[in-house]
Design a protein around this motif. Sequence first.
Motif, PDB file in Angstrom:
ATOM      1  N   ILE A  87     -28.647   9.559 -12.865  1.00 21.98           N
ATOM      2  CA  ILE A  87     -29.360   8.438 -12.195  1.00 21.98           C
ATOM      3  C   ILE A  87     -29.610   8.896 -10.648  1.00 21.98           C
ATOM      4  N   LEU A  88     -30.173   8.072 -10.024  1.00 23.53           N
ATOM      5  CA  LEU A  88     -30.687   8.463  -8.618  1.00 23.53           C
ATOM      6  C   LEU A  88     -29.855   7.685  -7.509  1.00 23.53           C
ATOM      7  N   GLY A  89     -29.417   8.262  -6.691  1.00 30.06           N
ATOM      8  CA  GLY A  89     -28.682   7.918  -5.268  1.00 30.06           C
ATOM      9  C   GLY A  89     -29.134   8.601  -4.023  1.00 30.06           C
ATOM     10  N   THR A  90     -28.700   7.906  -3.066  1.00 26.05           N
ATOM     11  CA  THR A  90     -29.391   8.454  -1.689  1.00 26.05           C
ATOM     12  C   THR A  90     -28.128   9.163  -0.831  1.00 26.05           C
ATOM     13  N   ASP A  91     -26.823   8.806  -1.444  1.00 25.12           N
ATOM     14  CA  ASP A  91     -25.643   9.413  -0.655  1.00 25.12           C
ATOM     15  C   ASP A  91     -25.652   8.804   0.682  1.00 25.12           C
ATOM     16  N   GLY A  92     -26.444   7.945   1.074  1.00 21.95           N
ATOM     17  CA  GLY A  92     -26.461   7.144   2.506  1.00 21.95           C
ATOM     18  C   GLY A  92     -27.284   7.799   3.288  1.00 21.95           C
ATOM     19  N   MET A  93     -28.278   8.638   2.754  1.00 19.49           N
ATOM     20  CA  MET A  93     -29.324   9.041   3.802  1.00 19.49           C
ATOM     21  C   MET A  93     -30.508   7.874   3.968  1.00 19.49           C
ATOM     22  N   HIS A  94     -30.788   7.157   3.246  1.00 15.06           N
ATOM     23  CA  HIS A  94     -31.417   5.920   3.291  1.00 15.06           C
ATOM     24  C   HIS A  94     -31.257   4.922   2.231  1.00 15.06           C
TER      25      HIS A  94
END
Length: 446
Positions: A321-328
Amino acid sequence: MELLLTNARWLDPDNLTIRDTCLRIRPSPDGGPKKELESDQFQDSETCLEFLDAPPAPDAEGSDRQPPVRVIDCGGKLVTRSFALGHHHLYSTFARGMPAPPRTPTNFPEILDLIWWRLDKRLDLPMIEASALATALLCAKRGVTFVIDHHASPFAVNGSLETIAKAFESVGLGHLLCYEMSCRDGEAVKEAGLEETQRYLASGRIGQVGLHASFTVDDDLLARAVALADRYGTGLHMHVAEDMADQNHCLHHYGKRVVQRLADAGALASPHTLLAHCVHLDEAERELLRDSPVYVAQASESNLNNNVGLGRYDDLGPRVILGTDGMHVDMLRSLKAAFIAGQSAESLGFQEAYARLRRTHELIREIGAPGDGANNLVILDYDSPTPLTPENMLGHFLFGLEAIHVHTVIAQGRLVVEDRRLVSRDESEILAFAHEQTQRLWERLR
């Protein structure tokens, strides 16, 4: 109140077919954890008008009262399922423009120590609430109605998860939360993390059991986290092999690589488990993941930002799946980044890139978390200079659609964004609170 979307171009999120129709959207019942799958489609506007004029169906008590209906004319805009964010750190919302670290980090462990751990140690509950509200605001305006978050606040652990949950719910968003436990701040903080996790899950909330990464988690914490997840029928949410430092530590201290350590601890048994990053894996680890039911979250932009390398996910099974890791919080941006990064790392194709965007819904459904049903929709004001067809829609997702096209957002059957403005809460009030708490945090960082 029910919503009736007229003059809509329904974009089916599964097969990307497009048709002109109307949609009747019912709100999820308050507190109804699995009853939000309420969205009926109508073939044309004439049928919609017939629905509005039709005699009301009796309710459970035999009343003929017609529920209130609000009509929204979509004006031919695209309507499709909203987006879910597969791996996030909401406290990073306050990192925009934050004071510089005392010195420039030269490797990934120093990035953690000088930036992120320096920040999360200074959080308190008002800051956590403000960052959760600001995150929910930003998510909603980008068409994201569900967030899987991995939270850390070592010296404000107690009550942090419930604070976040209530903030998200006040905006109208769904969530799957965990507290990021580790041994990096001592035994007392480790025990507080276990207590917070158990308290949250025992309250009836659906969440995960959070761990930071192998190199900050001893055998005692790992075993207790696995047992806690088993007790509440959930899974872990953990960073895995984001940097080689994680693997090197595991080999030195345990004589094995990270994924093997997790497998030996029983941490790969649950389909509710989510492992973030998984950048530095050998073939044996890849096989272990491929043969397990766990999900893997890709966060390419964060990996590039931290200079840890790019992961290859094409042979890890059908649960990436896709995440952002807090980048946005922009999942359309995350989709594009994953696709572009995947060209060199794994020859990622259009279909699989889009599947990773949508596969987060499968994890949410698997774990039974409320708030991500069919009544979560986004209306896109996308005036393309080229035709939209089922055959080319993947190309529009990868090279055309952006967050700027998000016009209206419906979360759990209720309007949360209309004409690009948050309507479920006072947007200016949230931003003012965020500014106030950001200043408090930044003063502690100076």
